[in-house]
Scaffold this active site. Structure first.
Site, PDB file in Angstrom:
ATOM      1  N   SER A  38       0.822  -1.632  -0.345  1.00  0.00           N
ATOM      2  CA  SER A  38       0.309   0.338   0.394  1.00  0.00           C
ATOM      3  C   SER A  38       0.917   1.162  -0.342  1.00  0.00           C
ATOM      4  O   SER A  38       2.124   1.144   0.349  1.00  0.00           O
ATOM      5  CB  SER A  38      -0.875   0.184   0.998  1.00  0.00           C
ATOM      6  OG  SER A  38      -1.325  -1.162   1.677  1.00  0.00           O
TER       7      SER A  38
HETATM    8  N1  SAH Z   1      -0.842  -5.697   3.684  1.00  0.00           N
HETATM    9  C1  SAH Z   1       0.331  -5.613   2.982  1.00  0.00           C
HETATM   10  C2  SAH Z   1      -1.059  -4.858   1.862  1.00  0.00           C
HETATM   11  C3  SAH Z   1      -1.220  -6.568   0.291  1.00  0.00           C
HETATM   12  S1  SAH Z   1      -1.858  -6.148  -0.902  1.00  0.00           S
HETATM   13  C4  SAH Z   1       1.561  -4.746   2.835  1.00  0.00           C
HETATM   14  O1  SAH Z   1       1.527  -4.228   3.427  1.00  0.00           O
HETATM   15  O2  SAH Z   1       2.305  -5.442   2.154  1.00  0.00           O
HETATM   16  C5  SAH Z   1      -3.239  -7.038  -0.060  1.00  0.00           C
HETATM   17  C6  SAH Z   1      -3.449  -8.419   0.328  1.00  0.00           C
HETATM   18  O3  SAH Z   1      -3.994  -9.213   0.795  1.00  0.00           O
HETATM   19  C7  SAH Z   1      -2.634  -9.053  -1.066  1.00  0.00           C
HETATM   20  O4  SAH Z   1      -1.437  -9.891  -0.657  1.00  0.00           O
HETATM   21  C8  SAH Z   1      -3.517 -10.259  -1.261  1.00  0.00           C
HETATM   22  O5  SAH Z   1      -3.077 -11.662  -2.054  1.00  0.00           O
HETATM   23  C9  SAH Z   1      -4.211 -10.324   0.063  1.00  0.00           C
HETATM   24  N2  SAH Z   1      -5.749 -11.242  -0.092  1.00  0.00           N
HETATM   25  C10 SAH Z   1      -6.554 -10.895  -1.143  1.00  0.00           C
HETATM   26  N3  SAH Z   1      -7.991 -11.614  -0.997  1.00  0.00           N
HETATM   27  C11 SAH Z   1      -6.792 -11.955   0.233  1.00  0.00           C
HETATM   28  C12 SAH Z   1      -8.116 -12.555   1.454  1.00  0.00           C
HETATM   29  N4  SAH Z   1      -9.368 -13.393   1.073  1.00  0.00           N
HETATM   30  N5  SAH Z   1      -7.506 -13.784   2.402  1.00  0.00           N
HETATM   31  C13 SAH Z   1      -6.625 -13.510   2.898  1.00  0.00           C
HETATM   32  N6  SAH Z   1      -5.264 -12.205   2.278  1.00  0.00           N
HETATM   33  C14 SAH Z   1      -5.791 -12.027   1.338  1.00  0.00           C
END
Ligand code: SAH
Length: 213
Positions: free
Chosen positions: A56
């Site tokens: 993000s």
């Molecule tokens: N908090 C992260 C943001 C990553 S983007 C950071 O600081 O880098 C969002 C993430 O959510 C992705 O890695 C994606 O694979 C994950 N994601 C999407 N749907 C999900 C679900 N149902 N359960 C767990 N993770 C999920």
């Protein structure tokens, strides 16, 4: 080098919580992104981390952390480990972090990275975060870093009374809104507040579609 300059920019953009600013200035965002985009790590922008996912924008990480206001020792559930950066910020604030990621390769990399950095108390789970982490519930706070179309009921149910939940909600690639939900004590209705227009990757339900690497 740490992210001092990045954090100065966040302060100028209105992030006022000094605990959050300090937690972020002690990290290097470059440690959380693939080598190919490391040169852009100090920009206030989302960056690709593989599998079609993103780390993000730092302003959004700071804003969400400031609103969530995790206290030392609180149990915080994060849905969407991704790079592990947001989890690292929560851990540096002294929270006990439970983080769920649906993509095993991202989960493994984040876990190795966070264990190498030795940042505090973190627990990892690979699976569908729309189901929360029932065995570890209730949580003081829950943070979603991917956007479901609607709030998954399990997340609300796994909040303790008085707990708060922060999650972007809305259609994939469309108008999403960051909402804060507070679970009042007893049977009172949830308090829901819209905070900010945002754009996050989708929170998948069940197994995610395969993405080209
Ligand atoms: N908090 C992260 C943001 C990553 S983007 C950071 O600081 O880098 C969002 C993430 O959510 C992705 O890695 C994606 O694979 C994950 N994601 C999407 N749907 C999900 C679900 N149902 N359960 C767990 N993770 C999920």
């Amino acid at each position: 080098m740490s992210d001092r300059e990045l954090v100065e920019g966040l302060r100028r953009n209105g992030i006022v919580d000094t605990r959050v600013l300090e937690a972020m200035s002690g990290l290097r965002r470059a440690d959380f992104v693939p080598e190919s985009v490391r040169g852009s790590a100090s920009l206030d922008a989302p960056l690709p981390i593989g599998e079609g996912q993103t780390i993000s924008q730092p302003y959004i990480v700071a804003y969400m952390t400031q609103v969530l206001a995790p206290q030392p020792g609180e149990r915080v559930l994060e849905i969407g480990t991704g790079s592990g950066y947001q989890a690292a910020v929560l851990a540096r604030l002294g929270a006990e972090v439970f983080t769920v990621e649906v993509r095993p390769a991202l989960a493994r990399q984040a876990r190795e990275r966070l264990e190498r950095l030795g940042l505090g108390t973190l627990h990892f789970r690979v699976g569908d975060g729309t189901l929360g982490w029932p065995e570890e519930a209730p949580f003081d706070a829950i943070l979603g870093t991917a956007a479901p179309e609607r709030l998954p009921p399990a997340l609300y149910q796994q909040l303790r009374p008085g707990g708060r939940l922060l999650v972007p909600v809305g259609p994939q690639g469309g108008n999403q809104e960051l909402i804060r939900v507070i679970r009042p004590p007893g049977d009172a209705a949830p308090q829901v507040e819209k905070l900010l227009a945002v754009r996050f990757v989708p929170m998948t339900v069940g197994a995610p579609a395969i993405q080209p690497h």
